[in-house]
Design a protein around this motif. Structure first.
Motif, PDB file in Angstrom:
ATOM      1  N   ASP A 238       0.853  -1.295  -0.029  1.00 43.78           N
ATOM      2  CA  ASP A 238      -0.199   0.086   0.043  1.00 43.78           C
ATOM      3  C   ASP A 238       0.814   1.334  -0.078  1.00 43.78           C
ATOM      4  OD1 ASP A 238      -2.561  -1.687   0.050  1.00 43.78           O
ATOM      5  OD2 ASP A 238      -2.703  -1.200   2.073  1.00 43.78           O
ATOM      6  N   ARG A 239       1.915   1.132   0.996  1.00 41.92           N
ATOM      7  CA  ARG A 239       2.749   2.249   1.013  1.00 41.92           C
ATOM      8  C   ARG A 239       3.509   2.790  -0.359  1.00 41.92           C
ATOM      9  NH1 ARG A 239       4.732   2.774   6.119  1.00 41.92           N
ATOM     10  NH2 ARG A 239       3.249   4.351   6.215  1.00 41.92           N
ATOM     11  N   LEU A 240       4.083   1.663  -1.041  1.00 38.80           N
ATOM     12  CA  LEU A 240       4.768   1.881  -2.057  1.00 38.80           C
ATOM     13  C   LEU A 240       3.944   2.271  -3.542  1.00 38.80           C
ATOM     14  CD1 LEU A 240       7.068  -1.162  -2.416  1.00 38.80           C
ATOM     15  CD2 LEU A 240       7.604   1.305  -1.508  1.00 38.80           C
ATOM     16  N   VAL A 241       2.607   1.971  -3.388  1.00 45.16           N
ATOM     17  CA  VAL A 241       1.784   2.279  -4.307  1.00 45.16           C
ATOM     18  C   VAL A 241       1.372   3.733  -4.206  1.00 45.16           C
ATOM     19  CG1 VAL A 241      -0.698   2.198  -5.173  1.00 45.16           C
ATOM     20  CG2 VAL A 241       0.619  -0.017  -4.833  1.00 45.16           C
ATOM     21  N   ARG A 242       1.054   4.137  -2.817  1.00 45.92           N
ATOM     22  CA  ARG A 242       0.677   5.492  -2.691  1.00 45.92           C
ATOM     23  C   ARG A 242       1.704   6.547  -3.028  1.00 45.92           C
ATOM     24  NH1 ARG A 242      -0.926   3.644   2.309  1.00 45.92           N
ATOM     25  NH2 ARG A 242       0.851   4.711   3.336  1.00 45.92           N
ATOM     26  N   VAL A 243       3.157   6.156  -2.631  1.00 48.27           N
ATOM     27  CA  VAL A 243       4.395   6.905  -3.010  1.00 48.27           C
ATOM     28  C   VAL A 243       4.483   6.943  -4.534  1.00 48.27           C
ATOM     29  CG1 VAL A 243       6.745   7.116  -2.615  1.00 48.27           C
ATOM     30  CG2 VAL A 243       5.217   6.658  -0.523  1.00 48.27           C
ATOM     31  N   GLY A 244       4.448   5.968  -4.945  1.00 44.33           N
ATOM     32  CA  GLY A 244       4.784   5.843  -6.520  1.00 44.33           C
ATOM     33  C   GLY A 244       3.527   6.743  -7.134  1.00 44.33           C
ATOM     34  N   ARG A 245       2.380   6.768  -6.721  1.00 43.62           N
ATOM     35  CA  ARG A 245       1.460   7.617  -7.644  1.00 43.62           C
ATOM     36  C   ARG A 245       1.487   9.066  -7.359  1.00 43.62           C
ATOM     37  NH1 ARG A 245      -4.409   4.227  -6.344  1.00 43.62           N
ATOM     38  NH2 ARG A 245      -3.894   2.573  -7.781  1.00 43.62           N
ATOM     39  N   TYR A 246       1.952   9.322  -6.148  1.00 43.12           N
ATOM     40  CA  TYR A 246       2.465  10.690  -5.973  1.00 43.12           C
ATOM     41  C   TYR A 246       3.558  11.276  -6.587  1.00 43.12           C
ATOM     42  CZ  TYR A 246       3.234  14.835  -3.111  1.00 43.12           C
ATOM     43  OH  TYR A 246       3.479  16.161  -2.939  1.00 43.12           O
ATOM     44  N   ASP A 247       4.640  10.516  -6.828  1.00 48.20           N
ATOM     45  CA  ASP A 247       5.801  10.759  -7.562  1.00 48.20           C
ATOM     46  C   ASP A 247       5.436  10.886  -9.032  1.00 48.20           C
ATOM     47  OD1 ASP A 247       8.576  11.375  -7.565  1.00 48.20           O
ATOM     48  OD2 ASP A 247       8.972   9.228  -8.235  1.00 48.20           O
ATOM     49  N   ASP A 248       4.637   9.974  -9.450  1.00 47.02           N
ATOM     50  CA  ASP A 248       4.301   9.800 -10.889  1.00 47.02           C
ATOM     51  C   ASP A 248       3.607  10.993 -11.092  1.00 47.02           C
ATOM     52  OD1 ASP A 248       4.004   8.429 -13.487  1.00 47.02           O
ATOM     53  OD2 ASP A 248       1.822   8.564 -13.018  1.00 47.02           O
ATOM     54  N   ARG A 249       2.553  11.436 -10.276  1.00 43.22           N
ATOM     55  CA  ARG A 249       1.468  12.491 -10.562  1.00 43.22           C
ATOM     56  C   ARG A 249       2.510  13.791 -10.433  1.00 43.22           C
ATOM     57  NH1 ARG A 249      -2.434  10.850  -7.874  1.00 43.22           N
ATOM     58  NH2 ARG A 249      -3.494  10.022  -9.744  1.00 43.22           N
ATOM     59  N   VAL A 250       3.363  14.111  -9.733  1.00 39.55           N
ATOM     60  CA  VAL A 250       4.282  15.253  -9.739  1.00 39.55           C
ATOM     61  C   VAL A 250       4.861  15.546 -10.836  1.00 39.55           C
ATOM     62  CG1 VAL A 250       6.033  16.161  -8.401  1.00 39.55           C
ATOM     63  CG2 VAL A 250       4.291  15.316  -7.133  1.00 39.55           C
ATOM     64  N   ARG A 251       5.413  14.327 -11.425  1.00 32.19           N
ATOM     65  CA  ARG A 251       6.328  14.361 -12.621  1.00 32.19           C
ATOM     66  C   ARG A 251       5.541  14.928 -13.843  1.00 32.19           C
ATOM     67  NH1 ARG A 251       8.699   9.313 -11.055  1.00 32.19           N
ATOM     68  NH2 ARG A 251       7.386   8.354 -12.317  1.00 32.19           N
ATOM     69  N   ARG A 252       4.212  14.304 -13.775  1.00 27.23           N
ATOM     70  CA  ARG A 252       3.182  14.575 -14.960  1.00 27.23           C
ATOM     71  C   ARG A 252       2.721  16.021 -14.744  1.00 27.23           C
ATOM     72  NH1 ARG A 252      -1.266  11.660 -15.017  1.00 27.23           N
ATOM     73  NH2 ARG A 252      -0.711  10.405 -13.193  1.00 27.23           N
ATOM     74  N   TYR A 253       2.608  16.607 -13.526  1.00 27.88           N
ATOM     75  CA  TYR A 253       2.121  17.942 -13.288  1.00 27.88           C
ATOM     76  C   TYR A 253       3.439  18.936 -13.804  1.00 27.88           C
ATOM     77  CZ  TYR A 253       1.126  22.200 -10.729  1.00 27.88           C
ATOM     78  OH  TYR A 253       1.009  23.414 -10.312  1.00 27.88           O
ATOM     79  N   CYS A 254       4.272  18.553 -13.300  1.00 28.55           N
ATOM     80  CA  CYS A 254       5.581  19.588 -13.666  1.00 28.55           C
ATOM     81  C   CYS A 254       5.694  19.497 -15.348  1.00 28.55           C
ATOM     82  CB  CYS A 254       7.055  18.815 -13.043  1.00 28.55           C
ATOM     83  SG  CYS A 254       6.887  19.227 -11.339  1.00 28.55           S
ATOM     84  N   ALA A 255       5.692  18.476 -15.841  1.00 27.02           N
ATOM     85  CA  ALA A 255       5.788  18.182 -17.376  1.00 27.02           C
ATOM     86  C   ALA A 255       4.639  19.190 -18.199  1.00 27.02           C
ATOM     87  CB  ALA A 255       5.476  16.835 -17.955  1.00 27.02           C
ATOM     88  N   ALA A 256       3.480  19.121 -17.574  1.00 25.12           N
ATOM     89  CA  ALA A 256       2.324  19.966 -18.016  1.00 25.12           C
ATOM     90  C   ALA A 256       2.530  21.575 -17.910  1.00 25.12           C
ATOM     91  CB  ALA A 256       0.921  19.419 -17.500  1.00 25.12           C
ATOM     92  N   THR A 257       3.312  21.838 -16.531  1.00 25.93           N
ATOM     93  CA  THR A 257       3.552  23.113 -16.437  1.00 25.93           C
ATOM     94  C   THR A 257       4.597  23.757 -17.408  1.00 25.93           C
ATOM     95  OG1 THR A 257       2.865  22.844 -13.966  1.00 25.93           O
ATOM     96  CG2 THR A 257       4.366  24.844 -14.586  1.00 25.93           C
ATOM     97  N   GLN A 258       5.454  22.781 -17.565  1.00 22.72           N
ATOM     98  CA  GLN A 258       6.689  23.536 -18.522  1.00 22.72           C
ATOM     99  C   GLN A 258       6.177  23.544 -19.990  1.00 22.72           C
ATOM    100  OE1 GLN A 258       9.456  20.211 -17.890  1.00 22.72           O
ATOM    101  NE2 GLN A 258      10.202  21.075 -15.804  1.00 22.72           N
ATOM    102  N   LYS A 259       5.153  22.580 -20.348  1.00 20.41           N
ATOM    103  CA  LYS A 259       4.733  22.825 -21.491  1.00 20.41           C
ATOM    104  C   LYS A 259       4.002  24.105 -21.753  1.00 20.41           C
ATOM    105  CE  LYS A 259       4.291  17.858 -22.490  1.00 20.41           C
ATOM    106  NZ  LYS A 259       3.135  16.461 -22.631  1.00 20.41           N
ATOM    107  N   LEU A 260       3.043  24.231 -20.525  1.00 20.71           N
ATOM    108  CA  LEU A 260       2.259  25.337 -20.840  1.00 20.71           C
ATOM    109  C   LEU A 260       3.364  26.931 -20.743  1.00 20.71           C
ATOM    110  CD1 LEU A 260      -0.582  24.754 -18.222  1.00 20.71           C
ATOM    111  CD2 LEU A 260      -0.813  25.153 -20.731  1.00 20.71           C
ATOM    112  N   ALA A 261       4.306  26.545 -20.005  1.00 21.51           N
ATOM    113  CA  ALA A 261       5.293  27.866 -19.942  1.00 21.51           C
ATOM    114  C   ALA A 261       5.754  28.079 -21.524  1.00 21.51           C
ATOM    115  CB  ALA A 261       6.420  27.707 -19.062  1.00 21.51           C
ATOM    116  N   ALA A 262       6.226  27.075 -22.276  1.00 20.54           N
ATOM    117  CA  ALA A 262       6.694  27.021 -23.558  1.00 20.54           C
ATOM    118  C   ALA A 262       5.538  27.672 -24.405  1.00 20.54           C
ATOM    119  CB  ALA A 262       7.126  25.766 -23.847  1.00 20.54           C
ATOM    120  N   LEU A 263       4.390  27.202 -24.335  1.00 22.06           N
ATOM    121  CA  LEU A 263       3.391  27.574 -25.101  1.00 22.06           C
ATOM    122  C   LEU A 263       2.968  29.155 -24.988  1.00 22.06           C
ATOM    123  CD1 LEU A 263       1.003  24.634 -25.243  1.00 22.06           C
ATOM    124  CD2 LEU A 263       2.398  25.157 -26.945  1.00 22.06           C
TER     125      LEU A 263
END
Length: 216
Positions: A127-152
């Motif tokens: 359970d802990r590894l799943v929670r942490v993995g989801r958080y880590d994954d979602r933060v990466r995707r949020y940062c990627a979306a933010t960087q794309k918006l900044a470029a656009l």
């Protein structure tokens, strides 16, 4: 990680794409069945008996690997190395009867659980590894979306009225809400696991950051 879509905002519940996927690698059939039975009500479980079978079963759908350290074909440490070399983004917990020693320092594992392990401890580890993995994954995707918006935003040919631009804004907002939900589900031990690599030596002596310091 297995998240279904980029817009998943859940915490530790099955996502729109289905529950998280756990790969159990254990040569003893009774122990292997015990682990699988402990997890199957909440996770998709694939159980294999050898290191070679584990490597063959590994793909991007796998979120967590429960890895026996002593197996008859490939040693668990060799399997772990092959997992990391594969490039698959997966959390690995070594579940073993081998007492922890200083060689653990060099292992790229997310958890080390010594046998005998009860069903409660095993489930809590996954359970802990799943929670942490989801958080880590979602933060990466949020940062990627933010960087794309900044470029656009700096692109003269792009309007904030464009459908693709608005969709990216919506996706980032959804990811942000999902991060907030997941952050509320994390405890101090989760934070320690998330930030274990800070400092460059694979572990952090610093106290876990307060939730207000985490990405939003």
């Amino acid at each position: 990680m297995t998240e279904g879509t980029d817009d998943d905002g859940g915490t530790n519940e099955p996502t729109a794409g289905g529950p998280s996927h756990v790969l159990v690698v254990e040569d003893d059939p009774d122990t292997r069945d015990l682990y699988a039975d402990c997890l199957v009500d909440a996770y998709d479980v694939t159980a294999v008996a050898t290191g070679e079978a584990a490597v063959a079963a590994l793909d991007d759908s796998v979120d967590v690997v429960l890895l026996d350290r002593r197996m008859p074909d490939l040693h668990g440490d060799d399997v772990l190395e092959l997992i990391r070399e594969s490039g698959v983004d997966v959390r690995v917990a070594v579940v073993t009867g081998v007492d922890a020693d200083l060689d653990l320092v060099g292992l790229s594992v997310d958890a080390y659980v010594e046998k005998p392990v009860g069903s409660g401890e095993l489930r809590e580890t996954v359970d802990r590894l799943v929670r942490v993995g989801r958080y880590d994954d979602r933060v990466r995707r949020y940062c990627a979306a933010t960087q794309k918006l900044a470029a656009l935003d700096d692109a003269p040919s792009v309007s904030d009225h464009d459908a693709a631009y608005r969709e990216l804004v919506r996706r980032r907002e959804t990811l942000e809400r999902g991060i907030d939900d997941l952050r509320g589900a994390l405890d101090a031990a989760d934070y320690e696991l998330l930030f274990r690599g800070i400092g460059g030596d694979g572990a952090s002596d610093a106290a876990p950051p307060a939730s207000d310091d985490l990405p939003v």
